[in-house]
Structures are given as structure tokens and as C-alpha cells.
Write an enzyme that holds these catalytic residues in place. Structure first.
Site, PDB file in Angstrom:
ATOM      1  N   SER A   1       0.852  -1.186   0.000  1.00 22.91           N
ATOM      2  CA  SER A   1       0.000   0.000   0.000  1.00 22.91           C
ATOM      3  C   SER A   1       0.897   1.249   0.000  1.00 22.91           C
ATOM      4  CB  SER A   1      -0.954  -0.032   1.192  1.00 22.91           C
ATOM      5  OG  SER A   1      -1.973   0.918   1.044  1.00 22.91           O
TER       6      SER A   1
ATOM      7  N   ASP B   1      -9.733  -3.553  -5.595  1.00 22.38           N
ATOM      8  CA  ASP B   1      -9.193  -2.695  -4.542  1.00 22.38           C
ATOM      9  C   ASP B   1      -9.695  -1.275  -4.755  1.00 22.38           C
ATOM     10  OD1 ASP B   1      -7.680  -1.333  -2.676  1.00 22.38           O
ATOM     11  OD2 ASP B   1      -5.783  -2.270  -3.240  1.00 22.38           O
TER      12      ASP B   1
ATOM     13  N   HIS C   1      -8.346  -4.740  -1.139  1.00 24.98           N
ATOM     14  CA  HIS C   1      -7.073  -4.156  -0.715  1.00 24.98           C
ATOM     15  C   HIS C   1      -6.274  -5.112   0.164  1.00 24.98           C
ATOM     16  CE1 HIS C   1      -4.340  -0.833  -0.158  1.00 24.98           C
ATOM     17  NE2 HIS C   1      -4.405  -0.941   1.158  1.00 24.98           N
TER      18      HIS C   1
END
Length: 712
Positions: free
Chosen positions: A565, A652, A684
Site C-alpha cells: 500500500s 481494490d 485491498h
């Protein structure tokens, strides 16, 4: 898919699109990949997956070995430690062969007993009720995530929210527990975290806008088959703020929070007035403690002391690392009384008020800590643990009047442990120690913290864990797996991992670089790694990697880096800054096309994110700064990149799949060996289901071992 030879490398078409901002024209050849539903885009992603599968086909035996190693360490049929709520003990079950857990409860035998029953997997629990079986809910779906689970105060009804796409929008349903009847309520497309009001008559939930920003708080009448009569009790118009709501543990107040990354504001409503909100929201009095003021954050909880209601306020007004004060609930505008004074370097993170004491969580010396606040003396009694590196926190404390505090504890070498802390005596009772099957001995492994000087002289904490039989990490060059994150004041604290043992047992040293931008060392640590200080996160990571090489811990051909991320942004940036330091980089759902994303306010969460990264749309200096480090913008010609594996998910909503897809395409232009794997039904957090998650981690580890020459 397996083949005898790798498939041809997918080459994305170059379809230049000019992006113009602040007099700067940028030709983006791969922006066309953003069209998620376009057949050509889907075909390209499928081709990337097939290519990746062919490139790693030779690792299939190793992947299966790693999966079986992980699986063999886990007691697959198990129970969690029961948590008391109302007249019941609530707990979870996992069953061998099942992807998802079961939510269960058993009746309380004695109202005065706060010691949870010791449940055995092979012994029938008297009166047990299975409230929710995640495997039943997931049947027929490739993805399943539980985003809400709530039981009414009287224990009669339950609600649960399910996402089967990975886009973090949930459908909530309600059941009468005694009869098993599923009520007609069906709330679709809402945010996670729906819950009952204390009286059980309504469901409190939030809705999101097209940018996935929670924008409204609503009340729904239980038993209503539609949402037509639902009432929006609060709405947030500012696109840089989100909104949410919940009840204090005392159940006396409803707190509605509007917040951005740097500013917060609370509206306080007495819980007894909540039913009136449904009839006439404007007639219900609301109290705002402090109107929103830029860069002032605060949170509120409620306590009753000597019969008087108090609001305990944790805030950063003139207190960088936060201060705790209290004000009378009936005089919210009164001058506050300081309870815990601001102490630079000790970051107060949360305060949870119970009837007789408060639980305080804070961070000092890079370690998370838990203490008990005495309402009368204002003294905080820290709960001590023996290990120099550990992670401790409160959890599972739903009851207002409970005399014990449930704690979770662990370290890199100590598996997760659950304690009850008896506040009156200071006794720490171990309730459960997660068992690692196969003869695990924590003394076989070592952990320590180094302090590595960054280029500007700042000392960066670095955590190491290794297997002792291979010698101390500094004794000889060893393979190193270096992990980092460094954003949003999120801390990477010491924690145990079943899968990591497969690395340590092969001689790999696992290291965490606690770079600036995280929260390990307090608010200043975060401030010095965000906005126009963001590059510190990247150079800190590079300085740590270089230190490990220069001091003989490893060599560049024996070091892999990993981040996900915002940590994936870190990976993309360090790949450009110092490609020579790493043999491989694993970037999970990586935020690598940061400038394009943060320039577009129509994309999910962009406007909210301006307080983390800056606003390049309206500020030319921010635009130039972000352009200087955004990985996709800065792929370099004429250098040898480490091997790269980018993992992403089609659905996501936090970091769109298009970012790593574009990045990999650009890396291939300069000859980099870059692979892309896109889960077509995930979010995600990656795939759902514990066995699927173990297989995904085995896939990643096998790739890393191959990079490090340990795949034989």
C-alpha cells in the site's frame, strides 16, 4: 497454469495521453489501463497473470512445501478466548478444512464471574449457539469479508455485514437469534461498522459517496424492509472530511465524529434522545465540544465519577504528542482540567473509559504500552512486560463495569498471548498462548533493535529477528528480508508470524526499518515523513539498507525489500533511488502512481489524502515535489533494477490496480524484470479465507527465496 517455458512478456500498448498541470505537460502512455471494465484491459491483466504463472511455474513444489509448513504450524481447529458481554460469553471457532471462522456464544453461568471459561475444541460447550458461520455466508462466492457484527444489548438479535466483491461496500442483514428468523432488513452498499443502538430498536450505519468517503450517518428501524424511512442524522459536506458515529461504552452518549487526517470535531447526543432523532432530528440537542480548528485533533469518552458525568478529551491542541483533559459533561465549554499532561516523546494514542478506571494506550521509546488510569489520583499504572521488543494492546473490553482488562500481547518470537489484567490486584492472568505446532521453541530465535544513523543524523530504529543456530546477524553476511511502511503515523510493531518461521528456519534475517512517516517514535516522527518531508521515508529506508550492507549483515545480492500500500510507494521510490542495494523488491497493492492519483479529486479518497501528501492540483510546489519522487514518474533509464513482483487486486478501492499495472509496463520499457499478479476477485487486503491467504504468502515467499538463491 504451468508450461515448460515462460510465455512471451506482455507488452502494453502505448497510447499517449497528455496530462497538463501548472504548465507541465506529461505524456502518459499507459493511462488507458484505468478502464477497468474494458475488454482489452481485462485481457492484458489476464495475460500478465498467465505470464507471471509461467515465470514462477518452477517454484510450484516450493510453494506447496511452504504452504504445508505454514499449515502444519497452525492448530486449525481452535477457539478464541471468550469475551463477556451481557449474559453471554462470545467467542470464535475455527475448524480444520474451513476457510472462515464461526461466531459463537454460550450463556453466562454466574453474573459475578469475570473469569472466562476454558473451552476445549473436543468438549461440548453447554448451551452453545452458533450465531454466524462464515463458510455458509461465503458459499458460492470467490471473496468474502465480514464488515459488521453486532448483537443487541439484550442478546436477542444480531446483525452482520458482508462484502463478496472486495470493494468494501457491505450488505447488512438482521436475525432473531431465538427463532432463527432473518428479518426483512437489507441495507446494501453501506460502509463497514454498522451496529445496533443500545435499545436495539435501530441500526446505526454510514453511507459512502462515489469516492468511497463516508459522508452520512443514518438510523434504520429494525424490521423495516426498505430504507425509505431511514433518517440521515448527520452529513459531512466537506470532501476532505469523513464522518462516523458510535456509542460510548457507558451507552450514555452517541458520538458523531467528523474528521480529516489532521482535524476532528465531535457532536455529542444523549443516547436517550436517539429515538427522537428518527422522528425529528432538528429537535434533539447536540453539543459540540470544540468546533473544528485546523490541525486540532481530539477524541471523547465518558466517565461517571462521584455521580457526575465527565467527558475525557484526548487532544493535540498545543500538545504535539497529545494530552488528556476532562470537562464536566453538563458544562462542555468549561475550562478543562488536565489529567495526563503532554510529555514530548510519549505519544498518547487512546483512552477508553470504563466505570471504575480508564485504559490508556501510549507509545514511548518506540514500544506500544498500556496503562490503567486512576480517576481520583490521575496516576497511570503501566502494565509491565519482560521482553525488550513487544506489542501489547487492549481488546475485547465491551462492558462498562468490568473489573478486568483484556489484553493481547506478542513479539517477533512470542506467539500471540491473551491476558486478563485484574485492576484491583495488579494480577496478570494468562488466558491463552497461541500454540505453534511442530515443536516451536521461542528461545531458538533472537530479536533486537538497532539504531541506524540516517544521512541527516536522525537515528532510525530497526528491528531484527533471526534464528540463533545460524549465528548472530552481524557475524556474517546473511540473506535479509527488509520490510518498511512509513505513512499515516502507522507503526509496524513487533508481531509473530507463522509464515515468517519458514524464512528464519532457512537462515534469513527479517528486519523492519521503522522509517519516518510512521508513528513508532511519536507525532514528530510522522510529521517528518509526510507532505514536503516525504522523501525522508525513502532515504531512511535506503540508509538502513546501506548500513546493513556496510556493516556486513548482508550483501546487495542477498537482500530483498517488501512493503504494501503506502509501503508499496516506499518500495517504488527506493527502487528508483538505490536499485543497486537490492536483489528483489516485493510491492503489495503498491501506491506507485501517486501523482496521477492525488491530482484527480474524483478518485476514491484523493481529497482526503491531500493532508497526507499535499495538494498537487492547486499547488505547483507540491506538484513538483510529488513528481520528484512518484515511482511511475521516475523510472530510470540505464540502471539495472532488482527483480520486482507487484501484487494487486482488481476490486481494490484504496490503491487501484491500474497503478502497479502502469508501473510494471513502464519498468519493462527500461529492461527491468518485473512481474504483475492481479487477483481478479479480491480487495485491498488481498484474497479472503485463511488457506487462500497462506497460499498467497507461500507464493510471495517462494519468489523471494528464488531471488535469494534459496529455492532449491
Amino acid at each position: 497454469m504451468t508450461t515448460d517455458a515462460p510465455l512471451a512478456t506482455p507488452i502494453a500498448d502505448r497510447r499517449p495521453l497528455v496530462r497538463s498541470h501548472h504548465g507541465d505537460d506529461v505524456e502518459d502512455r499507459y493511462e488507458w489501463l484505468r478502464a477497468k471494465d474494458d475488454a482489452e484491459v481485462r485481457a492484458h491483466l489476464e495475460a500478465e497473470n498467465a505470464y507471471t504463472d509461467s515465470r514462477v511455474a518452477h517454484l510450484e513444489p516450493l510453494r506447496e512445501t511452504l504452504f504445508q509448513e505454514i499449515k502444519a504450524r497452525v492448530r486449525e481447529t481452535d477457539l478464541t478466548v471468550p469475551v463477556r458481554q451481557g449474559g453471554w460469553w462470545y467467542y470464535g471457532r475455527s475448524i480444520e478444512g474451513s476457510q472462515y471462522g464461526l461466531q459463537c456464544r454460550a450463556p453466562l453461568a454466574d453474573e459475578d464471574d469475570w473469569t472466562p471459561p476454558r473451552l476445549e475444541v473436543d468438549v461440548e460447550v453447554p448451551g452453545e449457539q452458533v450465531l454466524l458461520d462464515g463458510n455458509v455466508e461465503a458459499d458460492g462466492h470467490e471473496f468474502f469479508s465480514l464488515g459488521a457484527f453486532s448483537v443487541t444489548t439484550d442478546g436477542a438479535r444480531m446483525l452482520w455485514g458482508v462484502d463478496t466483491q472486495g470493494d468494501e461496500r457491505y450488505t447488512v442483514r438482521v436475525k432473531d437469534i431465538a427463532t432463527g428468523e432473518v428479518l426483512p432488513d437489507e441495507l446494501e452498499g453501506i460502509a463497514g461498522g454498522a451496529r445496533f443502538t443500545p435499545d436495539g430498536r435501530f441500526i446505526l450505519y454510514s453511507t459512502v459517496d462515489d469516492a468511497w468517503r463516508p459522508e452520512g450517518v443514518w438510523l434504520h428501524r429494525v424490521g423495516d424492509p426498505t430504507r425509505e424511512r431511514d433518517v440521515e442524522i448527520a452529513h459531512e459536506d466537506d470532501e476532505s472530511f469523513w464522518i462516523g458515529a458510535g456509542f460510548t461504552r457507558s451507552r450514555a452518549y452517541l458520538m458523531i465524529e467528523s474528521a480529516s487526517n489532521t482535524t476532528s470535531e465531535y457532536a455529542i447526543i444523549r443516547a436517550a434522545d436517539v429515538p427522537r432523532l428518527v422522528e425529528d432530528p432538528a429537535s434533539v440537542p447536540r453539543t459540540t465540544l470544540w468546533d473544528r480548528s485546523e490541525k486540532v485533533e481530539y477524541s471523547i469518552d465518558h466517565a461517571v465519577i462521584d455521580g457526575r458525568d465527565w467527558l475525557y478529551v484526548l487532544h493535540n491542541r498545543d500538545a504535539l504528542d497529545f494530552e488528556l483533559m476532562r470537562v464536566p459533561a453538563d458544562e462542555p465549554g468549561a475550562r478543562g482540567e488536565v489529567v495526563i499532561a503532554h510529555s514530548p516523546g510519549t505519544r498518547l494514542e487512546s483512552v477508553d473509559c470504563l466505570r471504575d478506571f480508564a485504559i490508556v494506550e501510549y507509545r514511548a521509546g518506540g514500544i506500544p504500552r498500556v496503562g490503567i488510569l486512576d480517576y481520583t489520583t490521575h496516576e497511570v499504572r503501566e502494565i509491565a512486560f519482560d521482553e525488550p521488543l513487544y506489542n501489547a494492546g487492549s481488546g475485547g473490553n465491551p462492558e462498562w463495569a468490568q473489573p478486568v482488562v483484556r489484553l493481547s500481547y506478542g513479539s517477533f518470537t512470542t506467539p500471540g498471548t491473551v491476558f486478563d489484567y485484574v485492576v484491583s490486584t495488579g494480577e496478570l492472568r494468562e488466558l491463552k498462548h497461541v500454540e505453534v505446532l511442530g515443536g516451536y521453541d521461542p528461545t531458538d530465535y533472537g530479536q533486537e533493535r538497532l539504531w541506524v544513523p540516517a544521512t541527516d543524523g536522525t537515528l532510525i530504529p530497526v528491528s531484527l529477528v533471526w534464528k540463533r543456530s545460524f549465528g548472530a546477524p552481524e557475524d556474517a553476511a546473511r540473506p535479509v528480508h527488509l520490510y518498511g511502511y512509513g505513512s499515516y503515523e502507522h507503526s509496524i510493531d513487533p508481531g509473530f508470524s507463522y509464515a515468517r518461521l519458514s524464512e528464519l528456519d532457512r537462515g534469513i534475517v527479517f528486519a523492519v526499518a521503522h522509517v519516518r512517516g510512521g508513528g513508532e517514535m511519536g507525532r514528530a516522527w510522522y510529521e517528518n515523513g509526510k507532505l514536503t518531508h516525504k522523501r525522508n521515508s525513502f532515504t531512511d529506508f535506503v540508509d538502513v539498507a546501506r548500513f546493513l550492507v556496510d556493516r556486513g549483515y548482508t550483501t546487495p545480492d542477498r537482500m530483498v525489500a517488501e512493503g504494501g500500500s503506502a509501503g508499496g510507494l516506499l518500495m517504488g521510490a527506493v527502487a528508483n533511488l538505490a536499485p543497486e542495494l537490492f536483489a528483489g523488491i516485493l510491492a503489495d497493492v503498491p501506491f506507485v502512481d501517486a501523482l496521477t492519483t492525488i491530482l484527480d479529486p474524483s478518485l476514491p479518497l484523493t481529497v482526503i489524502e491531500w493532508e497526507e501528501w499535499g495538494d498537487p492540483l492547486h499547488d505547483a510546489s507540491v506538484y513538483e515535489y510529488m513528481k520528484s519522487y512518484s515511482p511511475y514518474e521516475n523510472v530510470r533509464e540505464g540502471v539495472t533494477y532488482p527483480r520486482i513482483l507487484a501484487m494487486t487486486s482488481l476490486n481494490d478501492t484504496r490503491v487501484l490496480y491500474v497503478e502497479p499495472a502502469k508501473w510494471v509496463a513502464r519498468l519493462r520499457e527500461v529492461g527491468a524484470d518485473a512481474l504483475l499478479r492481479c487477483e481478479m476477485t479480491a480487495g485491498h487486503g488481498g484474497v479472503s479465507g485463511r488457506y487462500n491467504a497462506w497460499r498467497e504468502r507461500a507464493f510471495q515467499l517462494a519468489w523471494m527465496f528464488d531471488v535469494l538463491g534459496l529455492a532449491e
